[in-house]
Scaffold this motif. Sequence first.
Motif, PDB file in Angstrom:
ATOM      1  N   LYS A   5       0.831  -1.196   0.000  1.00 17.97           N
ATOM      2  CA  LYS A   5       0.000   0.000   0.000  1.00 17.97           C
ATOM      3  C   LYS A   5       0.866   1.246   0.000  1.00 17.97           C
ATOM      4  O   LYS A   5       1.846   1.328   0.742  1.00 17.97           O
ATOM      5  CB  LYS A   5      -0.928   0.004   1.212  1.00 17.97           C
ATOM      6  CG  LYS A   5      -2.191  -0.808   1.043  1.00 17.97           C
ATOM      7  CD  LYS A   5      -3.138  -0.538   2.199  1.00 17.97           C
ATOM      8  CE  LYS A   5      -4.481  -1.221   1.967  1.00 17.97           C
ATOM      9  NZ  LYS A   5      -5.440  -0.891   3.052  1.00 17.97           N
ATOM     10  N   TYR A   7       0.425   5.551   0.081  1.00 18.93           N
ATOM     11  CA  TYR A   7      -0.480   6.691   0.193  1.00 18.93           C
ATOM     12  C   TYR A   7      -0.093   7.736  -0.848  1.00 18.93           C
ATOM     13  O   TYR A   7       0.944   8.389  -0.735  1.00 18.93           O
ATOM     14  CB  TYR A   7      -0.407   7.293   1.596  1.00 18.93           C
ATOM     15  CG  TYR A   7      -1.440   8.372   1.849  1.00 18.93           C
ATOM     16  CD1 TYR A   7      -2.787   8.047   1.982  1.00 18.93           C
ATOM     17  CD2 TYR A   7      -1.064   9.702   1.966  1.00 18.93           C
ATOM     18  CE1 TYR A   7      -3.751   9.023   2.220  1.00 18.93           C
ATOM     19  CE2 TYR A   7      -2.014  10.691   2.203  1.00 18.93           C
ATOM     20  CZ  TYR A   7      -3.353  10.340   2.330  1.00 18.93           C
ATOM     21  OH  TYR A   7      -4.298  11.312   2.562  1.00 18.93           O
ATOM     22  N   ALA A 189      -8.679   3.559  -4.619  1.00 16.06           N
ATOM     23  CA  ALA A 189      -7.606   4.482  -4.236  1.00 16.06           C
ATOM     24  C   ALA A 189      -8.090   5.930  -4.182  1.00 16.06           C
ATOM     25  O   ALA A 189      -7.620   6.719  -3.371  1.00 16.06           O
ATOM     26  CB  ALA A 189      -6.439   4.359  -5.214  1.00 16.06           C
ATOM     27  N   THR A 192      -9.855   6.092  -0.679  1.00 17.38           N
ATOM     28  CA  THR A 192      -9.016   5.901   0.524  1.00 17.38           C
ATOM     29  C   THR A 192      -7.723   6.699   0.489  1.00 17.38           C
ATOM     30  O   THR A 192      -7.159   6.998   1.529  1.00 17.38           O
ATOM     31  CB  THR A 192      -8.658   4.423   0.683  1.00 17.38           C
ATOM     32  OG1 THR A 192      -7.813   4.009  -0.402  1.00 17.38           O
ATOM     33  CG2 THR A 192      -9.896   3.550   0.713  1.00 17.38           C
ATOM     34  N   TYR A 194      -5.047   5.428  -0.735  1.00 28.37           N
ATOM     35  CA  TYR A 194      -4.000   4.407  -0.821  1.00 28.37           C
ATOM     36  C   TYR A 194      -4.095   3.618  -2.128  1.00 28.37           C
ATOM     37  O   TYR A 194      -5.151   3.083  -2.456  1.00 28.37           O
ATOM     38  CB  TYR A 194      -4.102   3.424   0.349  1.00 28.37           C
ATOM     39  CG  TYR A 194      -3.682   4.037   1.666  1.00 28.37           C
ATOM     40  CD1 TYR A 194      -2.341   4.006   2.066  1.00 28.37           C
ATOM     41  CD2 TYR A 194      -4.630   4.621   2.512  1.00 28.37           C
ATOM     42  CE1 TYR A 194      -1.958   4.565   3.286  1.00 28.37           C
ATOM     43  CE2 TYR A 194      -4.243   5.172   3.732  1.00 28.37           C
ATOM     44  CZ  TYR A 194      -2.906   5.135   4.115  1.00 28.37           C
ATOM     45  OH  TYR A 194      -2.533   5.691   5.300  1.00 28.37           O
ATOM     46  N   GLU A 195      -2.998   3.583  -2.837  1.00 29.71           N
ATOM     47  CA  GLU A 195      -2.909   2.799  -4.066  1.00 29.71           C
ATOM     48  C   GLU A 195      -2.230   1.483  -3.738  1.00 29.71           C
ATOM     49  O   GLU A 195      -1.173   1.453  -3.085  1.00 29.71           O
ATOM     50  CB  GLU A 195      -2.097   3.552  -5.129  1.00 29.71           C
ATOM     51  CG  GLU A 195      -2.059   2.885  -6.473  1.00 29.71           C
ATOM     52  CD  GLU A 195      -3.310   3.139  -7.325  1.00 29.71           C
ATOM     53  OE1 GLU A 195      -3.952   2.148  -7.734  1.00 29.71           O
ATOM     54  OE2 GLU A 195      -3.633   4.311  -7.550  1.00 29.71           O
ATOM     55  N   ASN A 196      -2.844   0.391  -4.168  1.00 30.07           N
ATOM     56  CA  ASN A 196      -2.220  -0.926  -3.996  1.00 30.07           C
ATOM     57  C   ASN A 196      -1.242  -1.157  -5.144  1.00 30.07           C
ATOM     58  O   ASN A 196      -1.658  -1.191  -6.314  1.00 30.07           O
ATOM     59  CB  ASN A 196      -3.273  -2.032  -3.970  1.00 30.07           C
ATOM     60  CG  ASN A 196      -4.093  -1.994  -2.697  1.00 30.07           C
ATOM     61  OD1 ASN A 196      -3.612  -1.589  -1.655  1.00 30.07           O
ATOM     62  ND2 ASN A 196      -5.355  -2.382  -2.792  1.00 30.07           N
TER      63      ASN A 196
END
Length: 201
Positions: A5, A7, A189, A192, A194-196
Amino acid sequence: MTISKLYLYTRFERFWHWMQGMLILLLIVTGFEVHGVYRLLGFETAFAVHNLCAWAWLVLYAFIVFWIVTTGEWKHYVPTFSKMFEVIRYYTSGIFRGEAHPVPKSERVKHNPLQRITYLGIVSLLVPFQMVTGFIYYYYNRWPQFGWNWTLSTVAVLHTIGAFAFLVYLIVHVYMITTGHTLGSHLKAMFTGYENIAGGD
């Protein structure tokens, strides 16, 4: 394959992303109704909503530009041709063969070369074009005061061309949302922050 993850998208970035998307969608829907393509809200309501959204977008756009400049986010929009053709090949063929993205996201590189040129073009060319033609159209009755001699149909056509350009962009953008390591990872993303990021084993 491991997933980590990262941010990447701040609260304000996510706010203006969704707010701008909503405003553009409302402007397209009400704009086409004003042009008589269909009847949904009624001409007067569609006209009022369209103008309200236009002013709201102008204010939001000013904040977006200010934020991009003052936070250093502008660095993510600087055009580059490094790995441009690799990215194009990835989206046209490599993605369908399960290949890894040639320019993985990171805190230093949020956007790949294709995204950089696209977003820069939209922010610096398409958005101002649409706003300028829209406000010229809006102040049609004051043209004589300003000494403007355009025809209303010319400005209307230019503004409509801009609307279609945004519509095409939205369609492509929605498709690109589905190109993450899962169907909804890019969409998630933008909620949230957050990029996975998919990595090797």
